[in-house]
Design a protein around this motif. Structure first.
Motif, mmCIF file in Angstrom:
data_model
loop_
_atom_site.group_PDB
_atom_site.id
_atom_site.type_symbol
_atom_site.label_atom_id
_atom_site.label_comp_id
_atom_site.label_asym_id
_atom_site.label_seq_id
_atom_site.Cartn_x
_atom_site.Cartn_y
_atom_site.Cartn_z
ATOM 1 N N ALA A 20 76.493 -53.273 -14.927
ATOM 2 C CA ALA A 20 77.021 -53.024 -13.583
ATOM 3 C C ALA A 20 78.213 -53.947 -13.385
ATOM 4 O O ALA A 20 78.374 -54.943 -14.095
ATOM 5 C CB ALA A 20 75.957 -53.276 -12.519
ATOM 6 N N LEU A 60 70.693 -53.411 -11.502
ATOM 7 C CA LEU A 60 71.915 -52.993 -12.194
ATOM 8 C C LEU A 60 71.965 -51.480 -12.361
ATOM 9 O O LEU A 60 73.020 -50.863 -12.185
ATOM 10 C CB LEU A 60 72.027 -53.691 -13.545
ATOM 11 C CG LEU A 60 72.049 -55.223 -13.521
ATOM 12 C CD1 LEU A 60 72.203 -55.780 -14.927
ATOM 13 C CD2 LEU A 60 73.112 -55.763 -12.598
ATOM 14 N N GLU A 63 72.848 -49.849 -9.105
ATOM 15 C CA GLU A 63 74.256 -50.049 -8.765
ATOM 16 C C GLU A 63 75.181 -49.159 -9.593
ATOM 17 O O GLU A 63 76.099 -48.532 -9.060
ATOM 18 C CB GLU A 63 74.631 -51.522 -8.975
ATOM 19 C CG GLU A 63 76.071 -51.834 -8.614
ATOM 20 C CD GLU A 63 76.431 -53.289 -8.825
ATOM 21 O OE1 GLU A 63 77.612 -53.568 -9.110
ATOM 22 O OE2 GLU A 63 75.542 -54.164 -8.717
ATOM 23 N N SER A 64 74.942 -49.085 -10.898
ATOM 24 C CA SER A 64 75.881 -48.382 -11.785
ATOM 25 C C SER A 64 75.496 -46.943 -12.101
ATOM 26 O O SER A 64 76.351 -46.117 -12.391
ATOM 27 C CB SER A 64 76.019 -49.141 -13.106
ATOM 28 O OG SER A 64 74.821 -49.044 -13.862
#
Length: 162
Positions: A20, A60, A63-64
């Motif tokens: 991320a 992470l 988020e990504s």
């Protein structure tokens, strides 16, 4: 006392790697051990991946929306403790681990049997885990002659209890 039925299942052991913050100067990468990964379509184009809600990896991935599912080999048994029994919030779990970055900047483990490059489609609550439904963008076999690490082998080698 009788054992629980699901203890008899012999799961393959995977490591989920993710990244991320690719737009920043210091992207955040991490890895975690996962036993609950399942193809949910006949062609292997969709995977369900269960991630433990308190782990850094899930932050992470949320988020990504990117992850790689690395099918671990028996000679990678040491990664179970490294990836599964410490937090990536405090230390770089990928330090000194043979890896490369895919074209998205997401790490994959070069000594694994192989990996599935995934993009999250959506997720749902699944008790103490969150279930991520992922589109498989690419499957890569890296080491076809290696044997797959399993839950039964982890019990036999006393890496885990169960």
């Amino acid at each position: 006392m009788p054992r629980k039925l699901l203890k008899y299942k012999n799961y393959d052991i995977q490591a989920v790697t993710t990244v991320a913050g690719l737009d920043s100067a210091t992207p955040r990468r991490n890895a975690n051990i996962v036993a609950w990964v399942m193809a949910t379509d006949m062609g292997g184009h969709v995977l369900a991946v269960a991630l433990y809600k308190v782990d850094y990896t899930i932050e992470l991935v949320r988020e990504s929306g990117l992850l790689n599912v690395n099918l671990l080999a028996t000679d990678q048994i040491n990664l179970v403790r490294k990836f599964g029994q410490q937090s990536g919030r405090e230390r770089d779990k990928l330090k000194r681990v043979p890896l490369q970055l895919d074209e998205r900047g997401c790490p994959y483990l070069t000594e694994a049997v192989g990996y599935a490059q995934c993009r999250v489609l959506h997720s749902t609550d699944a008790g103490d885990h969150e279930l991520f439904i992922c589109q498989v963008e690419k499957q890569v076999v890296l080491n076809p002659d290696k044997s797959v690490l399993t839950y039964a082998l982890l019990r036999e080698k006393k890496v885990i209890r169960g």
